[in-house]
Design a protein around this motif. Sequence first.
Motif, PDB file in Angstrom:
ATOM      1  N   GLN A   1       0.824  -1.294   0.120  1.00 50.19           N
ATOM      2  CA  GLN A   1       0.080  -0.041   0.024  1.00 50.19           C
ATOM      3  C   GLN A   1       0.761   1.310   0.175  1.00 50.19           C
ATOM      4  OE1 GLN A   1      -2.809   0.145   3.011  1.00 50.19           O
ATOM      5  NE2 GLN A   1      -3.716   2.100   2.666  1.00 50.19           N
ATOM      6  N   TYR A  32       3.114   4.923 -10.658  1.00 56.20           N
ATOM      7  CA  TYR A  32       1.863   5.669 -10.489  1.00 56.20           C
ATOM      8  C   TYR A  32       1.785   6.842 -10.975  1.00 56.20           C
ATOM      9  CZ  TYR A  32       0.614   2.567  -6.615  1.00 56.20           C
ATOM     10  OH  TYR A  32       0.019   1.531  -5.788  1.00 56.20           O
ATOM     11  N   THR A  98      -2.499   7.333  -8.640  1.00 54.21           N
ATOM     12  CA  THR A  98      -3.437   6.528  -9.451  1.00 54.21           C
ATOM     13  C   THR A  98      -2.364   5.757 -10.133  1.00 54.21           C
ATOM     14  OG1 THR A  98      -3.834   8.050 -11.128  1.00 54.21           O
ATOM     15  CG2 THR A  98      -5.338   8.152  -9.223  1.00 54.21           C
ATOM     16  N   ARG A  99      -3.167   4.384 -10.374  1.00 60.08           N
ATOM     17  CA  ARG A  99      -2.576   3.612 -11.372  1.00 60.08           C
ATOM     18  C   ARG A  99      -3.678   2.871 -12.167  1.00 60.08           C
ATOM     19  NH1 ARG A  99       1.833  -0.651  -8.778  1.00 60.08           N
ATOM     20  NH2 ARG A  99       0.143  -2.047  -8.599  1.00 60.08           N
ATOM     21  N   ASP A 101      -4.628  -0.180 -12.589  1.00 60.36           N
ATOM     22  CA  ASP A 101      -5.387  -1.228 -11.949  1.00 60.36           C
ATOM     23  C   ASP A 101      -6.308  -0.827 -10.883  1.00 60.36           C
ATOM     24  OD1 ASP A 101      -2.417  -2.310  -9.647  1.00 60.36           O
ATOM     25  OD2 ASP A 101      -3.630  -0.513  -9.837  1.00 60.36           O
ATOM     26  N   GLY A 102      -6.566   0.521 -10.945  1.00 56.72           N
ATOM     27  CA  GLY A 102      -7.502   1.148  -9.834  1.00 56.72           C
ATOM     28  C   GLY A 102      -7.233   1.540  -8.550  1.00 56.72           C
ATOM     29  N   ARG A 103      -5.843   1.368  -8.292  1.00 55.66           N
ATOM     30  CA  ARG A 103      -5.588   1.999  -7.009  1.00 55.66           C
ATOM     31  C   ARG A 103      -5.353   3.391  -7.164  1.00 55.66           C
ATOM     32  NH1 ARG A 103      -0.960  -2.364  -4.543  1.00 55.66           N
ATOM     33  NH2 ARG A 103      -2.016  -4.479  -5.478  1.00 55.66           N
ATOM     34  N   ASP A 104      -5.873   3.810  -5.817  1.00 60.47           N
ATOM     35  CA  ASP A 104      -6.114   5.175  -5.927  1.00 60.47           C
ATOM     36  C   ASP A 104      -5.896   5.858  -4.529  1.00 60.47           C
ATOM     37  OD1 ASP A 104      -8.893   7.409  -6.899  1.00 60.47           O
ATOM     38  OD2 ASP A 104      -6.965   7.889  -5.727  1.00 60.47           O
ATOM     39  N   TYR A 105      -4.850   6.546  -4.186  1.00 57.74           N
ATOM     40  CA  TYR A 105      -4.420   6.906  -2.946  1.00 57.74           C
ATOM     41  C   TYR A 105      -4.238   8.506  -2.622  1.00 57.74           C
ATOM     42  CZ  TYR A 105      -2.662   2.102  -2.889  1.00 57.74           C
ATOM     43  OH  TYR A 105      -2.672   0.726  -2.543  1.00 57.74           O
TER      44      TYR A 105
END
Length: 116
Positions: A1, A32, A98-99, A101-105
């Motif tokens: 993460q 990212y 963001t990436r 594959d949907g990862r979003d921080y």
Amino acid sequence: QLQLVESGGALVQPGGSLRLSCAASGIAFGTYDMGWYRQAPGKQRESVAALTRVGRTNYADSVRGRFTISRDNFKNTVDLQMNSLKPEDTAVYYCRATRGDGRDYWGKGTLVTVSS
């Protein structure tokens, strides 16, 4: 993460400059797309500047020519250099990663106040 921590927010006079930094901890920072957003009191959060993993940049019209986004994939940081600041730049500034594959921080934000 991935975890994001912003720093550099301060009180600055109109016409002044400020440099924000976002430090990322975790793995694969270079994969990212990074962005800076801001939210002024009573307004919606808006995109300020973006820098993709392949180096493409995009800026909001309101900051183009005054703000510059940059990243260091060795230090895992993304910076926002802000020049010619205006009172309407006052906001909490957030870093986002963001990436595909949907990862979003998101970071927790840093306050920038432009006032005399």
